[in-house]
Design an enzyme around this catalytic site. Sequence first.
Site, PDB file in Angstrom:
ATOM      1  N   GLY A 128       0.813  -1.210   0.000  1.00 31.46           N
ATOM      2  CA  GLY A 128       0.000   0.000   0.000  1.00 31.46           C
ATOM      3  C   GLY A 128       0.839   1.249   0.000  1.00 31.46           C
ATOM      4  O   GLY A 128       2.076   1.205   0.016  1.00 31.46           O
ATOM      5  N   VAL A 161       4.669   0.969   1.103  1.00 28.00           N
ATOM      6  CA  VAL A 161       4.933  -0.169   1.981  1.00 28.00           C
ATOM      7  C   VAL A 161       4.979  -1.426   1.119  1.00 28.00           C
ATOM      8  O   VAL A 161       4.082  -1.668   0.298  1.00 28.00           O
ATOM      9  CB  VAL A 161       3.859  -0.324   3.079  1.00 28.00           C
ATOM     10  CG1 VAL A 161       4.216  -1.473   4.012  1.00 28.00           C
ATOM     11  CG2 VAL A 161       3.699   0.969   3.856  1.00 28.00           C
ATOM     12  N   LYS A 189       8.910  -0.043   4.846  1.00 26.60           N
ATOM     13  CA  LYS A 189       8.173   1.218   4.735  1.00 26.60           C
ATOM     14  C   LYS A 189       9.139   2.285   4.223  1.00 26.60           C
ATOM     15  O   LYS A 189      10.066   2.696   4.928  1.00 26.60           O
ATOM     16  CB  LYS A 189       7.565   1.615   6.076  1.00 26.60           C
ATOM     17  CG  LYS A 189       6.673   2.840   6.003  1.00 26.60           C
ATOM     18  CD  LYS A 189       6.061   3.151   7.358  1.00 26.60           C
ATOM     19  CE  LYS A 189       4.973   2.180   7.725  1.00 26.60           C
ATOM     20  NZ  LYS A 189       3.734   2.397   6.951  1.00 26.60           N
ATOM     21  N   TYR A 216       6.334  -8.047   9.586  1.00 25.58           N
ATOM     22  CA  TYR A 216       5.224  -8.187   8.653  1.00 25.58           C
ATOM     23  C   TYR A 216       4.065  -8.861   9.372  1.00 25.58           C
ATOM     24  O   TYR A 216       4.210  -9.951   9.929  1.00 25.58           O
ATOM     25  CB  TYR A 216       5.627  -9.013   7.433  1.00 25.58           C
ATOM     26  CG  TYR A 216       4.463  -9.359   6.528  1.00 25.58           C
ATOM     27  CD1 TYR A 216       3.763  -8.357   5.866  1.00 25.58           C
ATOM     28  CD2 TYR A 216       4.047 -10.684   6.385  1.00 25.58           C
ATOM     29  CE1 TYR A 216       2.678  -8.654   5.050  1.00 25.58           C
ATOM     30  CE2 TYR A 216       2.960 -10.992   5.571  1.00 25.58           C
ATOM     31  CZ  TYR A 216       2.285  -9.977   4.909  1.00 25.58           C
ATOM     32  OH  TYR A 216       1.203 -10.277   4.107  1.00 25.58           O
ATOM     33  N   ASP A 220      -1.812   8.866  16.291  1.00 26.34           N
ATOM     34  CA  ASP A 220      -2.750   8.572  15.201  1.00 26.34           C
ATOM     35  C   ASP A 220      -3.344   7.168  15.372  1.00 26.34           C
ATOM     36  O   ASP A 220      -3.364   6.366  14.437  1.00 26.34           O
ATOM     37  CB  ASP A 220      -2.055   8.694  13.839  1.00 26.34           C
ATOM     38  CG  ASP A 220      -3.043   8.743  12.671  1.00 26.34           C
ATOM     39  OD1 ASP A 220      -4.233   9.034  12.920  1.00 26.34           O
ATOM     40  OD2 ASP A 220      -2.629   8.493  11.524  1.00 26.34           O
ATOM     41  N   LYS A 261      -6.056   4.657  15.209  1.00 22.22           N
ATOM     42  CA  LYS A 261      -7.280   4.534  14.419  1.00 22.22           C
ATOM     43  C   LYS A 261      -7.368   3.085  13.934  1.00 22.22           C
ATOM     44  O   LYS A 261      -6.369   2.341  13.983  1.00 22.22           O
ATOM     45  CB  LYS A 261      -7.253   5.485  13.217  1.00 22.22           C
ATOM     46  CG  LYS A 261      -6.082   5.238  12.266  1.00 22.22           C
ATOM     47  CD  LYS A 261      -6.086   6.236  11.123  1.00 22.22           C
ATOM     48  CE  LYS A 261      -4.900   5.993  10.171  1.00 22.22           C
ATOM     49  NZ  LYS A 261      -4.883   6.973   9.065  1.00 22.22           N
ATOM     50  N   ASN A 264      -4.614   1.746  11.673  1.00 22.75           N
ATOM     51  CA  ASN A 264      -3.269   1.552  12.226  1.00 22.75           C
ATOM     52  C   ASN A 264      -3.221   0.417  13.239  1.00 22.75           C
ATOM     53  O   ASN A 264      -2.263   0.299  14.001  1.00 22.75           O
ATOM     54  CB  ASN A 264      -2.763   2.850  12.869  1.00 22.75           C
ATOM     55  CG  ASN A 264      -2.198   3.809  11.842  1.00 22.75           C
ATOM     56  OD1 ASN A 264      -1.788   3.398  10.754  1.00 22.75           O
ATOM     57  ND2 ASN A 264      -2.184   5.097  12.160  1.00 22.75           N
ATOM     58  N   ASP A 301       2.967   1.934  12.930  1.00 23.68           N
ATOM     59  CA  ASP A 301       3.275   3.351  12.661  1.00 23.68           C
ATOM     60  C   ASP A 301       3.514   4.180  13.913  1.00 23.68           C
ATOM     61  O   ASP A 301       3.221   5.373  13.938  1.00 23.68           O
ATOM     62  CB  ASP A 301       2.189   4.005  11.811  1.00 23.68           C
ATOM     63  CG  ASP A 301       2.267   3.559  10.363  1.00 23.68           C
ATOM     64  OD1 ASP A 301       3.193   2.796  10.032  1.00 23.68           O
ATOM     65  OD2 ASP A 301       1.411   3.966   9.558  1.00 23.68           O
TER      66      ASP A 301
END
Length: 399
Positions: free
Chosen positions: A25, A32, A47, A105, A148, A150, A153, A167
Amino acid sequence: MTTSPRSGRRFVGPGERFELVDHIGSGGFGDVWLARDGMLGREVALKFLALERLAGSRPDPVRVPQIRDRFARESLIAAKIDSPYVARIYDCHMGNETPFLVMEYVDGEPLSAHVGITPLPLARTCRWSSQIAQGLAAAHDQNVVHRDIKPGNVLVRETDSDVRIVDFGLSRFIDATETRSAAGTPLYMSPERCRAEPGDERSDLYSLGCVMYEMVTGWPPFGDTRADPIALAQAHQDKAPTPPRAQVPGVPSVLNTLIMDLLAKDPQQRPHNARAVVHAIKEVERDLNASGADRRIEGPAPDPSASVTDNGFEDQLSAAELAVRRLTWKHGQNHALVITARMELADLTGHSGDVRGAAELYDRLGRDCSAWFGPGHGRTLDAFEGMARWVSARSREIH
């Protein structure tokens, strides 16, 4: 190597150590990739830093080195987090190529694939919320704030249905490199972050409260993905959220109180730290287990030989969810074994104390069977009969 992975080269890193396998993505931070570590023989996630975008169209010659240095520092800080519920950072490669992180991963899907449609079963909400809170506690011990939190994540592992937060540290990195606004996602952003303030550990707890609210109701406390970000920021700062119990009947009062405490506008009024949240969730689980133990409802009883921990039905529910996923992968969604496993999961959910969750799981199964076999098929009728049984039990519970 100095070439971006999108140029067609399949190896990156010193000595071309990492073989790029699949592009997972992209985001504001960069691309990533799923990669294979040729030295250690394991799959990792790479990343890549979108250095050119972060530096701007006309970057100051000093700015690019500053961004690279900041990226290395934030990566080092995030790598100190030691928790089974946080995706590990193994390495950070700077060199002359595009900088990238080497991360654990996680074979699974984001929590966002599980929420936003209907409320989750309460046992699963408690399990995942506790794991997120434990991951946050480990990070906060290292003075690392996510900024962040959410559903996107938080990844749910395919193998055991445990979560991994990803992240960490990247939002603070973006805060330091972006000048437009604070990093974060408006649907889950704390009031202080909406004001572009740095925030602290309790900012993460507010965001966790938003995620938990969505787990138990099916939607975030304010707006949806189509809402105006400015209006969302204003709501987080000024508007009181509707209590989850007023949105969805059956939410335990102690869980309702915890979520509302997490969503307090004033950080001082939120739980003191993430470990306090873990403790509060254990209280919710104890209440669920106690109420479930007193119920006598027609349907398959929990397997007495299954392993039961101090969290009551947690291990049994996790095993039942895993069985559904494995059977679905092996036989397909509409196979008889999968349908039976989903019924067993629904009944186990009800026996755990989550009557509402049992009814919803049966309702979802009934709708699926109706689409696959027709509304009059025996499997469809069995599923809706199971739903009616648990709806009746829920009515008795309310009255």
